[in-house]
Design a protein around this motif. Sequence first.
Motif, PDB file in Angstrom:
ATOM      1  N   LEU A   1      10.391  -7.944  16.164  1.00  0.00           N
ATOM      2  CA  LEU A   1      10.320  -7.295  17.389  1.00  0.00           C
ATOM      3  C   LEU A   1      11.313  -6.753  18.167  1.00  0.00           C
ATOM      4  CD1 LEU A   1       8.613 -10.763  18.494  1.00  0.00           C
ATOM      5  CD2 LEU A   1       7.426  -8.788  17.882  1.00  0.00           C
ATOM      6  N   VAL A   2      11.388  -5.333  18.245  1.00  0.00           N
ATOM      7  CA  VAL A   2      12.665  -4.656  18.717  1.00  0.00           C
ATOM      8  C   VAL A   2      12.408  -3.849  20.043  1.00  0.00           C
ATOM      9  CG1 VAL A   2      13.396  -4.565  16.108  1.00  0.00           C
ATOM     10  CG2 VAL A   2      11.850  -2.783  17.127  1.00  0.00           C
ATOM     11  N   GLU A   3      13.495  -3.478  20.571  1.00  0.00           N
ATOM     12  CA  GLU A   3      13.565  -2.614  21.581  1.00  0.00           C
ATOM     13  C   GLU A   3      12.956  -1.503  21.293  1.00  0.00           C
ATOM     14  OE1 GLU A   3      17.304  -2.525  23.999  1.00  0.00           O
ATOM     15  OE2 GLU A   3      17.828  -4.584  23.222  1.00  0.00           O
ATOM     16  N   SER A   4      13.455  -0.940  20.265  1.00  0.00           N
ATOM     17  CA  SER A   4      12.985   0.625  19.803  1.00  0.00           C
ATOM     18  C   SER A   4      13.092   0.791  18.283  1.00  0.00           C
ATOM     19  CB  SER A   4      13.986   1.660  20.442  1.00  0.00           C
ATOM     20  OG  SER A   4      15.081   1.795  19.921  1.00  0.00           O
ATOM     21  N   ALA A   5      12.058   1.523  17.818  1.00  0.00           N
ATOM     22  CA  ALA A   5      12.056   1.733  16.282  1.00  0.00           C
ATOM     23  C   ALA A   5      11.600   3.145  15.824  1.00  0.00           C
ATOM     24  CB  ALA A   5      11.164   0.557  15.672  1.00  0.00           C
ATOM     25  N   GLU A   6      12.055   3.799  14.983  1.00  0.00           N
ATOM     26  CA  GLU A   6      11.599   4.963  14.366  1.00  0.00           C
ATOM     27  C   GLU A   6      11.404   4.796  12.745  1.00  0.00           C
ATOM     28  OE1 GLU A   6      13.350   8.729  16.044  1.00  0.00           O
ATOM     29  OE2 GLU A   6      14.674   7.281  16.448  1.00  0.00           O
TER      30      GLU A   6
ATOM     31  N   GLU B   1       0.913  -1.070   0.013  1.00  0.00           N
ATOM     32  CA  GLU B   1       0.052   0.148  -0.155  1.00  0.00           C
ATOM     33  C   GLU B   1       0.711   1.139  -0.030  1.00  0.00           C
ATOM     34  OE1 GLU B   1      -3.332   0.378   0.050  1.00  0.00           O
ATOM     35  OE2 GLU B   1      -3.222  -2.077  -0.242  1.00  0.00           O
ATOM     36  N   GLU B   2       1.968   1.342   0.648  1.00  0.00           N
ATOM     37  CA  GLU B   2       2.517   2.436   0.836  1.00  0.00           C
ATOM     38  C   GLU B   2       3.974   2.618   0.448  1.00  0.00           C
ATOM     39  OE1 GLU B   2       2.602   3.480   5.492  1.00  0.00           O
ATOM     40  OE2 GLU B   2       1.178   1.703   5.192  1.00  0.00           O
ATOM     41  N   GLY B   3       4.482   1.720  -0.581  1.00  0.00           N
ATOM     42  CA  GLY B   3       5.689   1.363  -0.987  1.00  0.00           C
ATOM     43  C   GLY B   3       6.987   1.046  -0.067  1.00  0.00           C
ATOM     44  N   GLU B   4       8.131   1.669  -0.219  1.00  0.00           N
ATOM     45  CA  GLU B   4       9.073   1.155   0.662  1.00  0.00           C
ATOM     46  C   GLU B   4       8.762   1.985   2.121  1.00  0.00           C
ATOM     47  OE1 GLU B   4      12.699   2.353  -1.560  1.00  0.00           O
ATOM     48  OE2 GLU B   4      12.930   0.150  -2.103  1.00  0.00           O
ATOM     49  N   ILE B   5       9.088   1.010   3.206  1.00  0.00           N
ATOM     50  CA  ILE B   5       9.127   1.776   4.560  1.00  0.00           C
ATOM     51  C   ILE B   5      10.312   1.235   5.193  1.00  0.00           C
ATOM     52  CG2 ILE B   5       8.111   1.275   6.727  1.00  0.00           C
ATOM     53  CD1 ILE B   5       5.708   2.172   4.808  1.00  0.00           C
ATOM     54  N   PHE B   6      11.008   2.672   5.601  1.00  0.00           N
ATOM     55  CA  PHE B   6      12.534   2.364   6.385  1.00  0.00           C
ATOM     56  C   PHE B   6      12.098   2.853   7.707  1.00  0.00           C
ATOM     57  CE2 PHE B   6      13.375   3.329   1.959  1.00  0.00           C
ATOM     58  CZ  PHE B   6      14.378   2.380   1.554  1.00  0.00           C
ATOM     59  N   ALA B   7      12.780   1.809   8.618  1.00  0.00           N
ATOM     60  CA  ALA B   7      12.949   2.285   9.932  1.00  0.00           C
ATOM     61  C   ALA B   7      14.168   1.723  10.604  1.00  0.00           C
ATOM     62  CB  ALA B   7      11.588   0.902  10.753  1.00  0.00           C
ATOM     63  N   ALA B   8      14.568   2.572  11.519  1.00  0.00           N
ATOM     64  CA  ALA B   8      15.774   2.431  12.382  1.00  0.00           C
ATOM     65  C   ALA B   8      15.410   1.702  13.465  1.00  0.00           C
ATOM     66  CB  ALA B   8      16.503   3.963  12.907  1.00  0.00           C
ATOM     67  N   VAL B   9      16.024   0.612  13.715  1.00  0.00           N
ATOM     68  CA  VAL B   9      15.748  -0.280  14.946  1.00  0.00           C
ATOM     69  C   VAL B   9      16.822  -0.492  15.722  1.00  0.00           C
ATOM     70  CG1 VAL B   9      13.973  -1.360  13.595  1.00  0.00           C
ATOM     71  CG2 VAL B   9      16.234  -2.409  13.607  1.00  0.00           C
ATOM     72  N   HIS B  10      16.339  -0.880  16.970  1.00  0.00           N
ATOM     73  CA  HIS B  10      17.600  -1.220  17.633  1.00  0.00           C
ATOM     74  C   HIS B  10      17.361  -2.714  18.468  1.00  0.00           C
ATOM     75  CE1 HIS B  10      20.892  -0.406  20.692  1.00  0.00           C
ATOM     76  NE2 HIS B  10      20.224  -0.706  21.637  1.00  0.00           N
ATOM     77  N   GLY B  11      18.260  -3.370  18.343  1.00  0.00           N
ATOM     78  CA  GLY B  11      18.068  -4.655  18.986  1.00  0.00           C
ATOM     79  C   GLY B  11      16.824  -5.582  18.444  1.00  0.00           C
ATOM     80  N   GLY B  12      16.608  -6.868  19.011  1.00  0.00           N
ATOM     81  CA  GLY B  12      15.583  -7.433  18.451  1.00  0.00           C
ATOM     82  C   GLY B  12      15.480  -8.787  17.708  1.00  0.00           C
ATOM     83  N   PHE B  13      14.524  -9.253  17.424  1.00  0.00           N
ATOM     84  CA  PHE B  13      14.615 -10.348  16.537  1.00  0.00           C
ATOM     85  C   PHE B  13      13.436 -10.453  15.159  1.00  0.00           C
ATOM     86  CE2 PHE B  13      15.628 -11.642  20.901  1.00  0.00           C
ATOM     87  CZ  PHE B  13      16.626 -12.438  20.439  1.00  0.00           C
ATOM     88  N   LEU B  14      13.825 -11.226  14.288  1.00  0.00           N
ATOM     89  CA  LEU B  14      13.186 -11.151  13.161  1.00  0.00           C
ATOM     90  C   LEU B  14      12.305 -12.500  13.212  1.00  0.00           C
ATOM     91  CD1 LEU B  14      13.303  -9.869   9.805  1.00  0.00           C
ATOM     92  CD2 LEU B  14      13.373 -12.353   9.897  1.00  0.00           C
ATOM     93  N   SER B  15      11.210 -12.969  12.980  1.00  0.00           N
ATOM     94  CA  SER B  15      10.604 -14.151  13.083  1.00  0.00           C
ATOM     95  C   SER B  15       9.983 -14.517  11.750  1.00  0.00           C
ATOM     96  CB  SER B  15       9.818 -14.263  14.276  1.00  0.00           C
ATOM     97  OG  SER B  15       9.057 -15.386  14.159  1.00  0.00           O
ATOM     98  N   VAL B  16       9.990 -15.436  11.101  1.00  0.00           N
ATOM     99  CA  VAL B  16       9.101 -15.810   9.929  1.00  0.00           C
ATOM    100  C   VAL B  16       8.352 -16.986  10.193  1.00  0.00           C
ATOM    101  CG1 VAL B  16       9.350 -16.156   7.523  1.00  0.00           C
ATOM    102  CG2 VAL B  16      10.958 -14.585   8.262  1.00  0.00           C
ATOM    103  N   THR B  17       7.209 -17.022  10.008  1.00  0.00           N
ATOM    104  CA  THR B  17       6.249 -18.098  10.261  1.00  0.00           C
ATOM    105  C   THR B  17       5.234 -18.234   9.083  1.00  0.00           C
ATOM    106  OG1 THR B  17       4.668 -17.055  11.442  1.00  0.00           O
ATOM    107  CG2 THR B  17       6.447 -17.930  12.701  1.00  0.00           C
ATOM    108  N   GLU B  18       4.350 -19.171   9.085  1.00  0.00           N
ATOM    109  CA  GLU B  18       3.434 -19.429   7.995  1.00  0.00           C
ATOM    110  C   GLU B  18       2.501 -18.199   8.023  1.00  0.00           C
ATOM    111  OE1 GLU B  18       1.443 -23.179   8.268  1.00  0.00           O
ATOM    112  OE2 GLU B  18       3.326 -24.226   7.967  1.00  0.00           O
TER     113      GLU B  18
END
Length: 121
Positions: free
Chosen positions: A80-85, A57-74
């Motif tokens: 999931l991060v500590e902080s993001a902007e 819907e919105e094209g490319e979304i960029f976010a600065a993130v600090h720490g955390g995990f990326l999870s891929v499921t079905e």
Amino acid sequence: MAEMSVRLVAVEREVWSGQATFVFARTTIGEIGVLPHHVPLLAELTEAEVVRIDSTEEGEIFAAVHGGFLSVTESGVSILVESAELRDEIDVEQARVDLQSDDEDVRLMAKARLRAAGHEA
């Protein structure tokens, strides 16, 4: 075109959620690109980096993130991060000031914030 559900969640709030065709992130073992129907995985994100989400819907979304995990499921991708902007939330001038900080974590996050905002650090 295939789509997947993506959620970017920081400790204090859900930063973004929606349908996407691609997610890019840097993990502690390297860069990863996730397309719909990717095999399930769990990866630790690097401490201060940029995540890119190609939203349907919105094209490319960029976010600065600090720490955390990326999870891929079905059911999709969860970041999931500590902080993001998100790009439009970043105070570029403050990030430039933070580059001069004595605190290395503050400097690293400032660099990530500037990259997410489309500025060189």
